[in-house]
Design a protein around this motif. Structure first.
Motif, PDB file in Angstrom:
ATOM      1  N   GLU A  74      40.193  -6.581  30.087  1.00 22.84           N
ATOM      2  CA  GLU A  74      40.839  -5.316  30.414  1.00 22.84           C
ATOM      3  C   GLU A  74      40.934  -5.220  31.935  1.00 22.84           C
ATOM      4  O   GLU A  74      40.052  -5.724  32.638  1.00 22.84           O
ATOM      5  CB  GLU A  74      39.984  -4.164  29.865  1.00 22.84           C
ATOM      6  N   HIS A  77      34.891  -5.604  28.206  1.00 25.45           N
ATOM      7  CA  HIS A  77      35.647  -4.871  27.184  1.00 25.45           C
ATOM      8  C   HIS A  77      35.322  -5.426  25.804  1.00 25.45           C
ATOM      9  O   HIS A  77      35.228  -6.648  25.630  1.00 25.45           O
ATOM     10  CB  HIS A  77      37.151  -4.962  27.479  1.00 25.45           C
ATOM     11  N   GLU A  78      35.215  -4.532  24.834  1.00 26.04           N
ATOM     12  CA  GLU A  78      34.617  -4.881  23.530  1.00 26.04           C
ATOM     13  C   GLU A  78      35.420  -5.891  22.715  1.00 26.04           C
ATOM     14  O   GLU A  78      34.847  -6.558  21.845  1.00 26.04           O
ATOM     15  CB  GLU A  78      34.387  -3.609  22.705  1.00 26.04           C
ATOM     16  N   HIS A  94      30.574  -2.127  32.371  1.00 27.02           N
ATOM     17  CA  HIS A  94      31.950  -1.859  31.965  1.00 27.02           C
ATOM     18  C   HIS A  94      32.238  -0.355  31.817  1.00 27.02           C
ATOM     19  O   HIS A  94      32.115   0.380  32.787  1.00 27.02           O
ATOM     20  CB  HIS A  94      32.263  -2.656  30.684  1.00 27.02           C
ATOM     21  N   TYR A 123      40.604  -2.968  35.238  1.00 30.36           N
ATOM     22  CA  TYR A 123      40.182  -1.726  35.895  1.00 30.36           C
ATOM     23  C   TYR A 123      40.719  -1.805  37.325  1.00 30.36           C
ATOM     24  O   TYR A 123      40.495  -2.814  38.003  1.00 30.36           O
ATOM     25  CB  TYR A 123      38.666  -1.596  35.957  1.00 30.36           C
TER      26      TYR A 123
HETATM   27 ZN    ZN Z   1      37.004  -1.471  27.947  1.00 33.34          ZN
END
Ligand code: ZN
Length: 245
Positions: A154, A200-201, A102, A156
């Protein structure tokens, strides 16, 4: 049967300690979730290391005993010491595998090994991601179907400023319309490197069964066939045959 690789999962471990929403998703840390996924798939020799440990938990001795290193970082890329980055780079050139996860796309170690900016477009909107398997015969794609989906991730987006991958295993499509090269293979020196996009966290990505399978597949693929060792220095050689007769 090849020997079981010795794996170290490195995480900056910042979000989990500073954001209760992240701690709720990853109570054992992202490194804990990744390590559990690997163990679940029969990879028993897994240790973890985090930023705040001495030498970030990546001493010479730890790296000597590591066949594959996983890397998750985001907020604290700049806090990683250049000496440790140089040590990891040297170890990759000797043959240690590296799996970058990530936001690790922007880590010092990934940018150094690729030699490129590693920039991308992003958006956190909790949208659907579909990861297409574009190299179905590749070891990292073993056990997956044509694609798998994550309900909330998320985004990207391309352009992703990386060198052309040696092999591209996944391409992501996002609900908002973008696409992204999500599973990228490289070799640097003797070492194999795999970049895997999701994670993503604030989303439970590392609890997803398909993602956990990819993590294990990537660990096996990145394992060196022979133990990592120092590359030979420059050597002046006499000719094998007489020259110019
Ligand atoms: Zn992220």
């Amino acid at each position: 049967m090849p020997p079981i690789p010795r794996i170290t999962v490195w995480n900056e471990f910042w979000h989990e300690r500073n954001d209760p929403a992240v701690a709720a998703v990853y109570p054992d840390g992202i490194h804990g979730a990744v390590a559990a996924a690997l163990r679940e798939h029969g990879l028993g020799e897994v240790r973890t290391a985090t930023l705040d440990e001495p030498e970030h938990g990546l001493s010479e001795a730890v790296l000597e005993a590591t066949d594959v290193l996983f890397w998750w970082g985001h907020r604290k890329h700049d806090a990683v010491s250049d000496a440790v980055v140089a040590r990891v780079q040297a170890r990759v050139l000797q043959g240690m595998g590296l799996v970058v996860l990530h936001s690790g796309h922007y880590s010092k170690i990934f940018r150094r090994l690729t030699g490129t900016a590693c920039t991308l477009d992003y958006r956190v909107a909790g949208e659907r991601e579909r990861l297409w398997v574009v190299s179905p015969g590749h070891p990292v794609a073993q056990g997956l179907g044509r694609f798998f989906e994550l309900g909330r991730e998320e985004m990207y987006g391309e352009p992703f400023a990386i060198p052309e991958p040696d092999a591209l295993v996944f391409i992501s499509w996002f609900e908002g319309g973008e696409v992204f090269r999500s599973g990228c293979c490289y070799t640097r020196g003797r070492g194999r490197i795999f970049y895997f996009r999701p994670g993503h966290e604030t989303f439970p990505t590392y609890h997803d069964p398909a993602v956990r399978r990819v993590l294990a597949n990537a660990a096996r693929w990145a394992t060196p066939e022979a133990p990592a060792h120092e590359p030979p220095a420059n050597v002046r050689r006499d000719p094998i045959e007489p020259i110019g007769r």
